[in-house]
Scaffold this motif. Sequence first.
Motif, mmCIF file in Angstrom:
data_model
loop_
_atom_site.group_PDB
_atom_site.id
_atom_site.type_symbol
_atom_site.label_atom_id
_atom_site.label_comp_id
_atom_site.label_asym_id
_atom_site.label_seq_id
_atom_site.Cartn_x
_atom_site.Cartn_y
_atom_site.Cartn_z
ATOM 1 N N GLU A 186 64.021 50.882 -30.306
ATOM 2 C CA GLU A 186 64.039 50.761 -31.721
ATOM 3 C C GLU A 186 62.737 49.417 -32.012
ATOM 4 O O GLU A 186 62.704 48.501 -31.374
ATOM 5 C CB GLU A 186 65.238 50.084 -32.344
ATOM 6 N N SER A 189 63.327 61.440 -40.766
ATOM 7 C CA SER A 189 62.346 61.148 -39.755
ATOM 8 C C SER A 189 61.019 60.863 -40.328
ATOM 9 O O SER A 189 60.880 60.978 -41.652
ATOM 10 C CB SER A 189 61.983 62.887 -39.174
ATOM 11 N N ILE A 201 53.348 55.767 -34.280
ATOM 12 C CA ILE A 201 54.869 55.741 -33.886
ATOM 13 C C ILE A 201 55.749 56.573 -34.809
ATOM 14 O O ILE A 201 55.546 56.732 -36.158
ATOM 15 C CB ILE A 201 55.052 54.319 -33.895
ATOM 16 N N SER A 202 56.270 57.488 -34.352
ATOM 17 C CA SER A 202 57.330 58.170 -34.958
ATOM 18 C C SER A 202 58.659 58.196 -34.479
ATOM 19 O O SER A 202 58.916 57.607 -33.160
ATOM 20 C CB SER A 202 56.722 59.678 -34.982
ATOM 21 N N GLY A 203 59.718 58.447 -35.497
ATOM 22 C CA GLY A 203 61.142 58.452 -34.884
ATOM 23 C C GLY A 203 61.996 58.644 -36.103
ATOM 24 O O GLY A 203 61.533 59.282 -36.931
ATOM 25 N N ARG A 204 63.093 58.153 -36.106
ATOM 26 C CA ARG A 204 64.129 58.152 -37.112
ATOM 27 C C ARG A 204 64.667 56.692 -37.945
ATOM 28 O O ARG A 204 64.581 55.848 -37.019
ATOM 29 C CB ARG A 204 65.424 58.767 -36.467
ATOM 30 N N ILE A 264 62.975 51.450 -36.970
ATOM 31 C CA ILE A 264 62.897 53.011 -36.546
ATOM 32 C C ILE A 264 63.132 53.112 -34.876
ATOM 33 O O ILE A 264 62.746 52.365 -33.946
ATOM 34 C CB ILE A 264 61.298 53.321 -36.474
ATOM 35 N N GLU A 265 63.939 54.059 -35.007
ATOM 36 C CA GLU A 265 64.526 54.407 -33.347
ATOM 37 C C GLU A 265 63.375 55.635 -33.062
ATOM 38 O O GLU A 265 63.413 56.506 -33.382
ATOM 39 C CB GLU A 265 66.086 54.976 -33.396
ATOM 40 N N MET A 266 62.680 55.220 -31.746
ATOM 41 C CA MET A 266 61.828 56.200 -31.491
ATOM 42 C C MET A 266 62.485 57.308 -30.426
ATOM 43 O O MET A 266 63.784 57.089 -30.257
ATOM 44 C CB MET A 266 60.602 55.448 -30.733
ATOM 45 N N ASP A 267 61.741 58.215 -30.030
ATOM 46 C CA ASP A 267 62.496 59.265 -29.167
ATOM 47 C C ASP A 267 62.887 58.847 -27.817
ATOM 48 O O ASP A 267 63.940 59.381 -27.437
ATOM 49 C CB ASP A 267 61.334 60.266 -29.215
ATOM 50 N N ASP A 268 62.362 57.968 -27.290
ATOM 51 C CA ASP A 268 62.923 57.109 -26.039
ATOM 52 C C ASP A 268 64.043 56.363 -26.228
ATOM 53 O O ASP A 268 64.439 55.738 -25.185
ATOM 54 C CB ASP A 268 61.583 56.461 -25.274
ATOM 55 N N ARG A 278 56.786 59.063 -39.642
ATOM 56 C CA ARG A 278 55.802 58.693 -38.539
ATOM 57 C C ARG A 278 54.737 57.654 -39.369
ATOM 58 O O ARG A 278 54.711 58.047 -40.474
ATOM 59 C CB ARG A 278 55.074 59.918 -38.622
#
Length: 93
Positions: A51, A16, A30-33, A44-48, A18
């Motif tokens: 990418e 994870s 921006i945050s994600g994986r 980064i793949e965001m929560d929605d 940010r």
Amino acid sequence: MITPRNIFRHELIGLSVRIARSVNRDIQGISGRVVDETRNTLRIEMDDGREITVPKGIAVFHFRTPQGELVEIDGGALVARPEERIKKKFRKP
């Protein structure tokens, strides 16, 4: 095991992340994986589900280790191919 002291020597894909600070204000926060890494970028793949590709050298990242620890890393220190980054010498904090 990934720790704050050795995170540079491990795979970042799957962690994870940010974007804490950036020269480009549009990507700040921006945050994600992390789903992919090249020499100069993180994907980064965001929560929605979207990418985005972020240049490493212009940002400061907050990574969360699998143990839940938060680690701040200047992206400039990450600029290298993942397989070459493990060979780099880092000063111990």
